[in-house]
Scaffold this motif. Structure first.
Motif, PDB file in Angstrom:
ATOM      1  N   VAL A 124     -11.182  34.817 -21.685  1.00  0.00           N
ATOM      2  CA  VAL A 124     -10.804  34.893 -23.089  1.00  0.00           C
ATOM      3  C   VAL A 124      -9.961  33.697 -23.504  1.00  0.00           C
ATOM      4  N   SER A 125      -9.103  33.211 -22.627  1.00  0.00           N
ATOM      5  CA  SER A 125      -8.153  32.157 -22.994  1.00  0.00           C
ATOM      6  C   SER A 125      -8.817  30.827 -23.314  1.00  0.00           C
ATOM      7  N   ASP A 126      -9.914  30.502 -22.616  1.00  0.00           N
ATOM      8  CA  ASP A 126     -10.526  29.188 -22.833  1.00  0.00           C
ATOM      9  C   ASP A 126     -12.054  29.217 -22.932  1.00  0.00           C
ATOM     10  N   GLY A 127     -12.676  30.413 -22.850  1.00  0.00           N
ATOM     11  CA  GLY A 127     -14.118  30.517 -22.976  1.00  0.00           C
ATOM     12  C   GLY A 127     -14.897  30.072 -21.758  1.00  0.00           C
ATOM     13  N   ARG A 128     -14.252  29.851 -20.611  1.00  0.00           N
ATOM     14  CA  ARG A 128     -14.932  29.386 -19.406  1.00  0.00           C
ATOM     15  C   ARG A 128     -15.872  30.464 -18.874  1.00  0.00           C
ATOM     16  N   THR A 129     -17.099  30.061 -18.529  1.00  0.00           N
ATOM     17  CA  THR A 129     -18.079  30.989 -17.977  1.00  0.00           C
ATOM     18  C   THR A 129     -17.740  31.354 -16.543  1.00  0.00           C
ATOM     19  N   VAL A 130     -17.809  32.644 -16.223  1.00  0.00           N
ATOM     20  CA  VAL A 130     -17.546  33.134 -14.875  1.00  0.00           C
ATOM     21  C   VAL A 130     -18.576  34.195 -14.524  1.00  0.00           C
ATOM     22  N   GLY A 131     -18.685  34.501 -13.233  1.00  0.00           N
ATOM     23  CA  GLY A 131     -19.435  35.652 -12.785  1.00  0.00           C
ATOM     24  C   GLY A 131     -18.499  36.835 -12.616  1.00  0.00           C
ATOM     25  N   ILE A 132     -19.015  38.020 -12.854  1.00  0.00           N
ATOM     26  CA  ILE A 132     -18.234  39.244 -12.619  1.00  0.00           C
ATOM     27  C   ILE A 132     -19.067  40.139 -11.711  1.00  0.00           C
ATOM     28  N   LEU A 133     -18.506  40.497 -10.556  1.00  0.00           N
ATOM     29  CA  LEU A 133     -19.216  41.326  -9.585  1.00  0.00           C
ATOM     30  C   LEU A 133     -18.535  42.685  -9.481  1.00  0.00           C
ATOM     31  N   TRP A 134     -19.259  43.724  -9.885  1.00  0.00           N
ATOM     32  CA  TRP A 134     -18.804  45.102  -9.712  1.00  0.00           C
ATOM     33  C   TRP A 134     -19.441  45.620  -8.425  1.00  0.00           C
ATOM     34  N   SER A 135     -18.670  45.688  -7.364  1.00  0.00           N
ATOM     35  CA  SER A 135     -19.199  46.049  -6.061  1.00  0.00           C
ATOM     36  C   SER A 135     -18.883  47.503  -5.732  1.00  0.00           C
ATOM     37  N   THR A 136     -19.823  48.158  -5.081  1.00  0.00           N
ATOM     38  CA  THR A 136     -19.608  49.539  -4.660  1.00  0.00           C
ATOM     39  C   THR A 136     -18.662  49.648  -3.470  1.00  0.00           C
ATOM     40  N   ILE A 137     -18.317  48.515  -2.845  1.00  0.00           N
ATOM     41  CA  ILE A 137     -17.410  48.550  -1.690  1.00  0.00           C
ATOM     42  C   ILE A 137     -16.084  47.864  -2.007  1.00  0.00           C
ATOM     43  N   ALA A 138     -15.784  47.655  -3.288  1.00  0.00           N
ATOM     44  CA  ALA A 138     -14.511  47.062  -3.705  1.00  0.00           C
ATOM     45  C   ALA A 138     -13.874  47.960  -4.760  1.00  0.00           C
TER      46      ALA A 138
END
Length: 329
Positions: free
Chosen positions: A157-171
């Protein structure tokens, strides 16, 4: 009764766990049979695409909603299509994939709230939305794997940088991947990252990054499965190209007579175009050429964006004809 579950940024308590895949390990040759995929009444085949399969004979995709500038999720059971009305609140819906449990991953715009949503639809009708951690927002769905992990793309949100988001079943909480643009997700949680400025990209595993071997040519990574990433590189003047396969250590091999490679299944079956970027749609097992695919009468080209099931079923589409399915006879 169908129900709606929301996954908070603190974890994945309500995620759907996937059943093991049905990997096709038999490398024996087969005769490919092509058939036309049925579409729902009132929907245009030319704007219908299959985007995933459970490798058990069922599949899912999208189709342009009649008279509107948005798409609906379509699921096929026993070859019969059904429109998923429960997701019609998502404008500009796009499908990212399906696993062997029948779970489908989509994204779309929640217009009333002015935001994008990453949503999972299970075979039982359960709807699960995945939310980003504080300081981030989701922008699109990328992939889901056999154990139920979900990969999305987001931005800080702060700078608009693209990232990946991983929703893991073991985390216990979603992971932010700030090492590149997410492209695909393997069953062990390995994330395939697209390269920048023509580089082939990298593999992300639990925070560790492995660069994919670079032959010094403009390269595109497309998919990963079973520790094998596939893509292609430009060989000179268009449409000359070479299909590539990288192993889990990032080492690269050329795919025999492959021009492109767009998808791979758990058994190493690869689809792409033969010899060049405009070659005949073909299949390989790892780097070995298996053959060209048949087209229906009157069809001369098909989309390169194949779906490859673990049962070796294949899906693509042809302009003005509609979605196609290949099965191994």
């Amino acid at each position: 009764m169908r129900r709606r579950t929301f996954i908070a940024a603190i974890g994945l308590a309500g995620a759907v766990l996937a059943a093991p895949g049905v990997a096709a390990a038999d490398p024996a040759p087969c005769d490919w049979v092509v058939s036309k995929v049925a579409v729902p009444d009132g929907y245009d085949p030319a704007f219908t695409d299959v985007k995933g399969t459970d490798s058990r004979g069922n599949y899912a995709g999208t189709s342009l909603r009649p008279g509107q500038n948005t798409k609906d999720l379509i699921v096929w059971t026993g070859g019969q299509p059904q429109v998923v009305h429960e997701l019609r609140h998502l404008q500009w819906l796009s499908m990212a994939g399906q696993n062997s449990s029948g779970t489908v991953l989509v994204d779309g715009r929640v217009v009333a709230e002015g935001r994008w949503a990453v949503v999972q639809y299970s075979a039982s009708g359960t709807i699960t939305e995945f939310t980003a951690p504080d300081g981030y927002r989701v922008t699109r769905a990328i992939a889901l794997n056999e154990r139920g992990d979900v990969l999305g793309q987001g931005e800080r949100v702060s700078d608009g940088r693209t990232v990946g988001i991983l929703w893991s079943t073991i985390a216990v909480a979603p992971r932010i991947i700030d090492a590149g643009t997410p492209k695909d997700l393997d069953d062990d949680g390995t994330v395939l990252l697209s390269g920048r400025e023509g580089k082939p990209g990298a593999l992300w595993r639990d925070g560790a990054v492995t660069l994919l071997a670079d032959e010094g040519k403009y390269a595109f990574t497309e998919a990963i499965r079973g520790g094998k990433a596939v893509g292609y590189q430009v060989e000179g003047a268009w449409p000359d190209s070479q299909a590539l396969l990288w192993d889990r250590d990032g080492k690269v091999r050329h795919i025999d007579d492959g021009g492109t490679a767009f998808a791979v299944n758990a058994g190493g079956l690869i689809t792409g175009e033969r010899s060049t970027m405009v070659g005949r749609a073909s299949v390989w097992r790892d780097t070995a050429f298996l053959g060209e695919l048949p087209y229906p009468d009157g069809v001369t080209t098909v989309s390169e964006l194949f779906v490859v099931g673990d049962d070796d079923s294949l899906f693509s589409s042809a302009s003005d004809y509609g979605p196609l399915r290949w099965t191994c006879a």
